[in-house]
Design a protein around this motif. Structure first.
Motif, mmCIF file in Angstrom:
data_model
loop_
_atom_site.group_PDB
_atom_site.id
_atom_site.type_symbol
_atom_site.label_atom_id
_atom_site.label_comp_id
_atom_site.label_asym_id
_atom_site.label_seq_id
_atom_site.Cartn_x
_atom_site.Cartn_y
_atom_site.Cartn_z
ATOM 1 N N ARG A 74 0.796 -1.092 0.134
ATOM 2 C CA ARG A 74 0.011 0.136 -0.104
ATOM 3 C C ARG A 74 0.786 1.246 0.163
ATOM 4 N N TYR A 75 1.904 1.284 0.479
ATOM 5 C CA TYR A 75 2.895 2.513 0.864
ATOM 6 C C TYR A 75 3.553 2.386 -0.778
ATOM 7 N N SER A 76 4.243 1.386 -1.248
ATOM 8 C CA SER A 76 4.865 1.464 -2.333
ATOM 9 C C SER A 76 4.053 1.779 -3.630
ATOM 10 N N SER A 77 2.677 1.376 -3.613
ATOM 11 C CA SER A 77 1.944 1.877 -4.658
ATOM 12 C C SER A 77 1.666 3.134 -4.721
ATOM 13 N N ARG A 78 1.351 3.655 -3.308
ATOM 14 C CA ARG A 78 1.219 5.330 -3.194
ATOM 15 C C ARG A 78 2.399 6.091 -3.603
ATOM 16 N N ALA A 79 3.718 5.377 -3.174
ATOM 17 C CA ALA A 79 4.839 6.062 -3.530
ATOM 18 C C ALA A 79 4.691 6.380 -4.888
#
Length: 249
Positions: free
Chosen positions: A113-118
């Motif tokens: 979820r963090y890497s896709s938002r990044a």
């Protein structure tokens, strides 16, 4: 998701998926259109048709399917994440970011979820925000070579040469890639430069260190039937978005 009990319908679904994997999108779409006439609210069918429509570039129609999915299950982080991809491709980035924020709030222990938002933050110019999200993803999953590689891309854009080199080196180490050592004693080129495609490890070939501006859908989600939250599909997702939108000006 509701269970699909009919053996014939399961066979039809498998046929549609096979056509999709073979690149026969019109035929695959026909299969899922037919199935949805009998079960118009079946999430599994809507999910596959939405992805097929996305690959065909029919983004408005794809969004309609993902809207129906969200209506059926407003708390499914994977449906929300898929919908965010379509919104991004439609250049509705504010909405896409809000959806990724919501997916993260529903699934806070998933580093993807963090890497896709990044990845989205990188695309829309929030480079420092992208690095912060990649750092969080890496903190949660220190073995994620893709996050290290993509973080290196952002650091490179910001001119952080040493930091980007460390990120790229870490990604290489995690996938077992070792640069080819030459026997001669000529000085090596600056190791912070992107590696040629021929020397890029297979695991990271969908994470180009030089972005191209193609508009092809050719590299979209090679593995069918897995949601974006699945770590193994991450490279295909990133490659698809890069190939669709090209290099951000």
């Amino acid at each position: 998701m509701a269970e699909i009990k009919s053996i014939e319908r399961v066979s039809d679904i498998n046929q549609g998926i096979s056509l999709y994997k073979e690149g026969k999108f019109e035929e695959a779409l026909g299969v899922f259109d037919q199935l949805l006439t009998k079960s118009p609210q079946q999430p599994l069918l809507l999910l596959h048709r939405g992805r097929i429509l996305s690959r065909m570039g029919k983004l408005d129609a794809a969004l309609e399917d993902f809207d129906l999915l969200i209506k059926a299950d407003n708390y499914n982080a994977d449906f929300i994440s898929d919908r965010a991809v379509v919104l991004h491709l439609l250049k509705r980035n504010g909405e896409a970011l809000s959806e990724l924020d919501r997916a993260l709030s529903l699934d806070p222990n998933n580093p993807y979820r963090y890497s896709s938002r990044a990845f989205l933050k990188d695309r829309i110019g929030d480079l420092e925000g992208a690095i912060a999200d990649y750092d969080k993803a890496i903190e949660m999953d220190p073995e994620d070579a893709i996050s290290y590689n993509n973080k290196g891309l952002v650091e490179e854009k910001l001119g952080y040469k040493e930091r980007s080199k460390k990120s790229f080196d870490k990604a290489d180490n995690l996938v077992g890639y070792q640069p080819i050592k030459k026997k001669d004693t000529h000085p090596q080129k600056d190791s912070s430069s992107p590696k040629p495609a021929s020397e890029t490890p297979e695991q990271l070939k969908n994470q180009p260190k030089k972005q191209d501006g193609g508009l092809s859908f050719a590299n979209y989600w090679k593995t069918v039937g897995k949601v974006l939250g699945n770590k193994s599909t991450r490279a295909e997702f990133f490659d698809f978005v890069q190939s669709k939108l090209g290099k951000k000006k």
